[in-house]
Structure formats: structure tokens, C-alpha cells
Design a protein around this motif. Sequence first.
Motif, PDB file in Angstrom:
ATOM      1  N   GLU A   1       0.968  -1.158  -0.028  1.00  0.00           N
ATOM      2  CA  GLU A   1       0.107   0.130   0.141  1.00  0.00           C
ATOM      3  C   GLU A   1       0.849   1.219  -0.132  1.00  0.00           C
ATOM      4  OE1 GLU A   1      -2.529  -0.668   3.255  1.00  0.00           O
ATOM      5  OE2 GLU A   1      -3.646  -2.009   2.368  1.00  0.00           O
ATOM      6  N   ALA A   2       2.158   1.197   0.461  1.00  0.00           N
ATOM      7  CA  ALA A   2       3.152   2.325   0.437  1.00  0.00           C
ATOM      8  C   ALA A   2       4.024   2.242  -0.468  1.00  0.00           C
ATOM      9  CB  ALA A   2       3.647   2.295   1.934  1.00  0.00           C
ATOM     10  N   ASP A   3       3.856   1.313  -1.697  1.00  0.00           N
ATOM     11  CA  ASP A   3       4.614   1.325  -2.834  1.00  0.00           C
ATOM     12  C   ASP A   3       6.179   0.788  -2.324  1.00  0.00           C
ATOM     13  OD1 ASP A   3       4.933   1.020  -5.698  1.00  0.00           O
ATOM     14  OD2 ASP A   3       5.467   3.356  -5.731  1.00  0.00           O
ATOM     15  N   ARG A   4       5.947  -0.065  -1.428  1.00  0.00           N
ATOM     16  CA  ARG A   4       7.293  -0.554  -0.899  1.00  0.00           C
ATOM     17  C   ARG A   4       7.040  -2.190  -1.035  1.00  0.00           C
ATOM     18  NH1 ARG A   4       8.169   1.520   4.876  1.00  0.00           N
ATOM     19  NH2 ARG A   4      10.488   0.600   4.548  1.00  0.00           N
ATOM     20  N   THR A   5       8.174  -3.131  -1.241  1.00  0.00           N
ATOM     21  CA  THR A   5       8.171  -4.127  -1.399  1.00  0.00           C
ATOM     22  C   THR A   5       9.007  -5.405  -0.336  1.00  0.00           C
ATOM     23  OG1 THR A   5      10.362  -4.517  -2.659  1.00  0.00           O
ATOM     24  CG2 THR A   5       8.060  -4.145  -3.860  1.00  0.00           C
ATOM     25  N   VAL A   6       8.444  -6.525  -0.081  1.00  0.00           N
ATOM     26  CA  VAL A   6       9.383  -7.259   0.625  1.00  0.00           C
ATOM     27  C   VAL A   6       9.501  -8.616   0.202  1.00  0.00           C
ATOM     28  CG1 VAL A   6       7.339  -8.129   1.707  1.00  0.00           C
ATOM     29  CG2 VAL A   6       9.177  -8.160   2.865  1.00  0.00           C
ATOM     30  N   ALA A   7      10.640  -9.143   0.490  1.00  0.00           N
ATOM     31  CA  ALA A   7      10.970 -10.635  -0.002  1.00  0.00           C
ATOM     32  C   ALA A   7      12.080 -11.383   0.816  1.00  0.00           C
ATOM     33  CB  ALA A   7      11.577 -10.565  -1.350  1.00  0.00           C
ATOM     34  N   ILE A   8      11.814 -12.780   0.774  1.00  0.00           N
ATOM     35  CA  ILE A   8      12.608 -13.383   1.755  1.00  0.00           C
ATOM     36  C   ILE A   8      13.971 -13.689   1.285  1.00  0.00           C
ATOM     37  CG2 ILE A   8      12.876 -15.633   2.840  1.00  0.00           C
ATOM     38  CD1 ILE A   8       9.689 -15.479   3.120  1.00  0.00           C
ATOM     39  N   ARG A   9      15.077 -13.453   1.971  1.00  0.00           N
ATOM     40  CA  ARG A   9      16.289 -13.566   1.350  1.00  0.00           C
ATOM     41  C   ARG A   9      16.993 -15.078   1.419  1.00  0.00           C
ATOM     42  NH1 ARG A   9      21.545 -10.450   3.168  1.00  0.00           N
ATOM     43  NH2 ARG A   9      21.168  -8.871   1.448  1.00  0.00           N
ATOM     44  N   SER A  10      16.758 -15.460   2.729  1.00  0.00           N
ATOM     45  CA  SER A  10      17.174 -16.796   3.228  1.00  0.00           C
ATOM     46  C   SER A  10      15.910 -17.246   4.187  1.00  0.00           C
ATOM     47  CB  SER A  10      18.559 -16.878   3.610  1.00  0.00           C
ATOM     48  OG  SER A  10      18.795 -16.145   4.827  1.00  0.00           O
TER      49      SER A  10
END
Length: 110
Positions: A79-88
Motif C-alpha cells: 500500500e506504501a509502494d514498497r516491497t518485501v521478499a525473503i532472502r534466506s
Amino acid sequence: MNDHDAHKEVPWRLTAGSDPGVIAFSGEIDFSVTPAVRERLWELVGKAGKHIELDLADLTYIDSSGLALLLELRKQLAEADRTVAIRSISPQVRKLFNLTQLSDLFGLPD
């Protein structure tokens, strides 16, 4: 409170990773600690940039309340135009992500 209780280790930890935007989880996250984890997570997210990577390599356990927190994080960042991913990710937590079909939502590495 006795000395033993005073030095009792917290069952979980969230820290800023060595790289910018990385948040490292360790220990166990269940319903009893999720409110404290949420508070610490938002504190770290507030200091991070547009893209956040989660390091779950040292996370040994997470229950449905912890998974719900990660989904909440993903939604609020989007919603804030940010992203998240799992690195490990640790093998035991990876099994849970695969079982709940959350792997793709977080760009889980193979």
C-alpha cells in the motif's frame, strides 16, 4: 524475580541485517510474542528503504500468528509502494511456507 529470570533469554530476536533493508529474524515466534515482534518489526521497517528483505535463516519456528504478521507487513508495504521478499529461510520454516503456499508471495528462493 530471581537472577535466573533476569537473565532469561528472549525466545526471538529481530535485528537490522548487515545490508541495508535486511531484517533478520531468529528464534521462535508464536502467539505469545507476536505483539512484541510486531512492535519491533515496525520500528525496523520505519528505518528501512523501499525494498525490504527478510532473513529467516535463524528462525526455528513460526506459528499462524507470525505468518499473519508477515502477511500484514506485505500488505502494508504494498500500500506504501514498497516491497518485501525473503532472502534466506531455515528448512523447518520453509516447509511451513511451502505447506501454506506463501512461498511465491514472498519471492522465496529455491
